[in-house]
Design an enzyme around this catalytic site. Structure first.
Site, short mmCIF file in Angstrom:
data_model
loop_
_atom_site.label_atom_id
_atom_site.label_comp_id
_atom_site.label_asym_id
_atom_site.label_seq_id
_atom_site.Cartn_x
_atom_site.Cartn_y
_atom_site.Cartn_z
CB ALA A 29 -2.25 -31.31 -10.22
CG ASN A 30 3.34 -30.63 -10.21
OD1 ASN A 30 3.61 -29.94 -11.19
ND2 ASN A 30 3.48 -31.94 -10.21
NE ARG A 31 0.87 -22.99 -7.18
CZ ARG A 31 -0.39 -22.60 -7.22
NH1 ARG A 31 -0.97 -22.37 -8.38
NH2 ARG A 31 -1.09 -22.45 -6.10
CB SER A 32 4.96 -28.73 -13.82
OG SER A 32 5.52 -28.88 -15.10
CB ALA A 95 6.85 -31.19 -12.05
#
Ligand code: C5P
Length: 220
Positions: A29-32, A95
Site C-alpha cells: 500500500a502507500n500512505r495516501s 495514489a
C-alpha cells in the site's frame, strides 16, 4: 443557480491509496489518506453535482451526498471508474500503485529456503486510460506529487497522460496525510500558483475553476 453551479453534472473522483495483494492476507500500500480526493468530492456535491467517489481503502468518513464505490486494487479502481462513466468531469486524486504483485493464491509460508521473490507487473494508468477513452469526460483533471521540478514534471504529465489540467503538488515538505498543501494549476494555457491552504480550500478552489470552465467545454 449561482450557488449550485454543477447542478446536472456528473463528477467522478478517485481518492485514497490502492492495496495490491501479495497473498490472501498481505498487501502493498502507500500512505495516501484520501483527504484531498474526498474533499474534492464533497465540494463538488455541495456545488450541486452528482458525485461518484471511487475510493481505495481509507479511514476517513465518506462525504455527505456522494455515491461511494469502495475498491482495493488499481485494476478494481479502473473497472469502477469505467463503470461510472459517462461523466462531465473526472478528477483523479488517488495514489494508485504503479505496480501490482503476482499474488499467491494461498498464504505464503516460511520455507527455510530464504525469503520469497515478489514478481511485479505494471498497473494500468487510470488517468491516461480515461483521458484516451471513447467515453472521455470533457474535463479530466489529474494530480502530480513531486519533490523537485514541480512545474516541468506537471507539464510533461499533462502531455503524456492526455488530461486537461494537472494540480501539481509540492510534496517536498510532507503533504501526505497533512492538512495544508501547496499546489499549482497547470493547463495548456499556463500555470497558476495557488496560495498555501488547506486541502478543503484547494478542493473549493478547484470546484470553482471547474464550474467556470465546464459550461464552455460541455454546453448544456
Ligand atoms: O504518474 P503519476 O503517478 O505521478 O501520476 C499521478 C496522476 O495520475 C494522479 O492524478 C493519479 O491519480 C493518476 N494515476 C492513475 N493511475 C495510475 C497512476 C497514476 O490514475 N496507475
Amino acid at each position: 443557480s449561482p450557488d449550485r453551479p454543477l447542478a446536472g453534472r456528473h463528477v467522478v473522483v478517485t481518492s485514497g491509496p490502492t492495496h495490491e495483494p501479495i497473498d490472501p492476507v498481505r498487501y502493498i500500500a502507500n500512505r495516501s489518506s484520501g483527504r484531498q480526493g474526498h474533499a474534492i468530492a464533497a465540494a463538488a456535491a455541495r456545488a450541486g453535482a452528482r458525485v461518484t467517489l471511487v475510493s481505495g481503502p481509507v479511514t476517513i468518513p465518506t462525504p455527505e451526498g456522494v455515491d461511494i464505490v469502495a475498491v482495493e486494487s488499481a485494476r478494481d479502481m479502473l473497472a469502477a471508474v469505467e463503470a461510472a462513466l459517462p461523466a462531465d468531469i473526472a478528477v483523479m486524486a488517488a495514489a494508485v500503485a504503479d505496480w501490482r504483485v503476482e499474488a499467491a493464491p494461498q498464504k505464503m509460508k516460511k520455507t527455510g529456503g530464504g525469503p520469497p521473490t515478489l514478481t511485479l507487473s505494471e498497473n494500468p494508468d487510470i488517468l491516461a486510460t480515461v483521458s484516451r477513452s471513447a467515453a472521455r469526460p470533457p474535463l479530466v483533471v489529474g494530480f502530480a506529487a513531486e519533490t523537485e521540478n514541480v512545474i516541468a514534471y506537471a507539464r510533461d504529465k499533462l502531455a503524456r497522460k492526455g488530461c486537461d489540467w494537472i494540480l501539481a503538488n509540492d510534496v517536498s515538505a510532507g503533504v501526505f496525510g497533512a492538512t495544508d498543501t501547496r499546489v499549482h494549476l497547470v493547463t495548456a494555457e499556463g500555470v497558476e500558483d495557488w496560495p498555501p491552504e488547506t486541502k478543503d480550500a484547494v478542493a473549493a478552489r478547484l470546484v470553482e475553476r471547474i464550474a467556470a470552465a465546464i459550461d464552455e467545454k460541455a454546453p448544456r
